[in-house]
Design an enzyme around this catalytic site. Structure first.
Site, PDB file in Angstrom:
ATOM      1  N   GLY A  93      22.592  52.888  51.896  1.00  0.00           N
ATOM      2  CA  GLY A  93      22.613  51.943  53.002  1.00  0.00           C
ATOM      3  C   GLY A  93      21.280  51.115  53.125  1.00  0.00           C
ATOM      4  O   GLY A  93      21.373  50.642  54.171  1.00  0.00           O
TER       5      GLY A  93
ATOM      6  N   LEU B 157      38.930  52.164  48.237  1.00  0.00           N
ATOM      7  CA  LEU B 157      39.806  50.954  48.377  1.00  0.00           C
ATOM      8  C   LEU B 157      40.322  50.941  49.845  1.00  0.00           C
ATOM      9  O   LEU B 157      40.630  51.743  50.463  1.00  0.00           O
ATOM     10  CB  LEU B 157      41.157  51.192  47.236  1.00  0.00           C
ATOM     11  CG  LEU B 157      40.995  50.552  45.943  1.00  0.00           C
ATOM     12  CD1 LEU B 157      42.544  50.855  45.337  1.00  0.00           C
ATOM     13  CD2 LEU B 157      40.567  49.065  45.928  1.00  0.00           C
ATOM     14  N   ILE B 158      40.271  49.661  50.246  1.00  0.00           N
ATOM     15  CA  ILE B 158      40.853  49.281  51.563  1.00  0.00           C
ATOM     16  C   ILE B 158      42.433  49.081  51.356  1.00  0.00           C
ATOM     17  O   ILE B 158      42.922  48.508  50.534  1.00  0.00           O
ATOM     18  CB  ILE B 158      40.192  47.835  52.038  1.00  0.00           C
ATOM     19  CG1 ILE B 158      38.540  48.202  52.080  1.00  0.00           C
ATOM     20  CG2 ILE B 158      40.838  47.382  53.356  1.00  0.00           C
ATOM     21  CD1 ILE B 158      38.290  49.047  53.181  1.00  0.00           C
TER      22      ILE B 158
ATOM     23  N   ASN C 127      33.140  42.243  50.580  1.00  0.00           N
ATOM     24  CA  ASN C 127      32.640  43.455  49.685  1.00  0.00           C
ATOM     25  C   ASN C 127      31.458  42.803  48.772  1.00  0.00           C
ATOM     26  O   ASN C 127      31.412  41.599  48.517  1.00  0.00           O
ATOM     27  CB  ASN C 127      33.527  43.994  48.646  1.00  0.00           C
ATOM     28  CG  ASN C 127      33.252  45.236  47.993  1.00  0.00           C
ATOM     29  OD1 ASN C 127      32.524  46.077  48.597  1.00  0.00           O
ATOM     30  ND2 ASN C 127      33.541  45.075  46.718  1.00  0.00           N
TER      31      ASN C 127
ATOM     32  N   HIS D 296      29.485  43.754  45.151  1.00  0.00           N
ATOM     33  CA  HIS D 296      29.725  44.682  43.936  1.00  0.00           C
ATOM     34  C   HIS D 296      28.565  44.370  42.959  1.00  0.00           C
ATOM     35  O   HIS D 296      28.100  43.203  42.837  1.00  0.00           O
ATOM     36  CB  HIS D 296      31.075  44.521  43.427  1.00  0.00           C
ATOM     37  CG  HIS D 296      31.399  45.123  42.273  1.00  0.00           C
ATOM     38  ND1 HIS D 296      31.699  46.585  42.257  1.00  0.00           N
ATOM     39  CD2 HIS D 296      31.414  44.949  40.801  1.00  0.00           C
ATOM     40  CE1 HIS D 296      32.008  47.008  41.290  1.00  0.00           C
ATOM     41  NE2 HIS D 296      31.796  46.134  40.253  1.00  0.00           N
TER      42      HIS D 296
HETATM   43  C1  GAR Z   1      25.501  48.346  46.026  1.00  0.00           C
HETATM   44  O1  GAR Z   1      24.605  48.357  45.019  1.00  0.00           O
HETATM   45  C2  GAR Z   1      26.835  48.014  45.993  1.00  0.00           C
HETATM   46  O2  GAR Z   1      26.626  46.694  45.337  1.00  0.00           O
HETATM   47  C3  GAR Z   1      27.628  49.106  45.479  1.00  0.00           C
HETATM   48  O3  GAR Z   1      27.005  50.232  46.064  1.00  0.00           O
HETATM   49  C4  GAR Z   1      25.446  49.943  46.146  1.00  0.00           C
HETATM   50  C5  GAR Z   1      25.113  50.425  47.507  1.00  0.00           C
HETATM   51  O4  GAR Z   1      23.988  50.644  47.632  1.00  0.00           O
HETATM   52  N1  GAR Z   1      28.832  48.670  45.570  1.00  0.00           N
HETATM   53  C6  GAR Z   1      29.921  49.128  44.863  1.00  0.00           C
HETATM   54  O5  GAR Z   1      29.741  49.593  43.799  1.00  0.00           O
HETATM   55  C7  GAR Z   1      31.350  48.773  45.439  1.00  0.00           C
HETATM   56  N2  GAR Z   1      32.244  48.945  44.235  1.00  0.00           N
HETATM   57  P1  GAR Z   1      23.006  50.831  49.220  1.00  0.00           P
HETATM   58  O6  GAR Z   1      23.996  52.125  49.736  1.00  0.00           O
HETATM   59  O7  GAR Z   1      21.871  51.025  48.993  1.00  0.00           O
HETATM   60  O8  GAR Z   1      23.503  49.583  50.075  1.00  0.00           O
END
Ligand code: GAR
Length: 203
Positions: A12, A93-94, A108, A110
């Site tokens: 988070g 996936l939503i 989103n 990524h």
């Molecule tokens: C982030 O790097 C985000 O880009 C990735 O998860 C991480 C969450 O970090 N999302 C994906 O890979 C979605 N496919 P956080 O929990 O520290 O915000």
């Protein structure tokens, strides 16, 4: 005030970056009114408690179908009058249940320059491929895996001695700077989707 839900499965840090960003603005025009997590142990939950954001934890395995799972989430989104959804490390996936209600109102984040390296462990995929540049993408969510219309991208160079941890750190730093601003503009409708195209209101 536009009411936003953040969906997260992990630590988070991006949720927290959004909270810090809004706390620094006199009149953001939006607020984070709900955190939705599918992982009861996710770090985002403790962070949400600290920031006093209400949390909904729903585990997929408690439901027979994805539809029933998303119905439970949708009921809470409706109850809390959520206008907009920002995925921040939500690793599912939503499905059609949520998409029907929020298409054009879900974005989103990524950790790659899409369409390169969609799906799980985009950082590991980039390292394995040996590319010299990767990055961060923010996009509107559609039914595919990391396929929706792209709103913003930032490149992150990969150094010879980068490993998973160092590259993840660089990517997170870029995400924390980029994502809150994009969430802000999308939640307020300054960036929006019109017939599948990303449009911007000129100020
Ligand atoms: C982030 O790097 C985000 O880009 C990735 O998860 C991480 C969450 O970090 N999302 C994906 O890979 C979605 N496919 P956080 O929990 O520290 O915000």
């Amino acid at each position: 005030m536009v009411r936003v839900a953040v969906f997260a499965s992990g630590t988070g840090s991006n949720y927290e970056a959004i909270m810090r960003y809004t706390a620094g603005l006199a009149d953001p025009g939006f607020g984070i009114n709900l955190v939705v997590s599918d992982q009861p142990q996710a770090g985002v939950i403790a962070k949400a408690l600290r920031w006093q954001t209400p949390v909904l934890v729903v585990e997929r395995r408690q439901f027979a179908t994805k539809k029933a799972f998303e119905h439970q989430i949708l009921a809470r989104l409706k109850q809390d009058q959520i206008d907009f959804i920002a995925l921040a490390g939500y690793m599912r996936l939503i499905g059609p249940t949520l998409l029907q209600e929020y298409y054009g109102k879900i974005i989103n984040l990524h950790p790659s320059l899409l369409p390169a390296f969609p799906g799980l462990d985009a950082v590991g995929q980039a390292l394995k491929a040996g590319v010299k540049v990767t990055g961060v993408t923010v996009h509107f969510v559609d039914a595919g895996m990391d396929t929706g219309p792209i709103i913003a991208q930032k490149a992150v160079p990969i150094d010879e001695n980068d490993d998973h941890e160092s590259l993840s750190q660089k990517i997170h730093a870029v995400e924390h700077e980029l994502y809150p601003r994009i969430v802000h503009q999308c939640a307020l409708g300054e960036i929006y989707l019109d017939r599948g195209k990303v449009c911007r209101l000129s100020r």
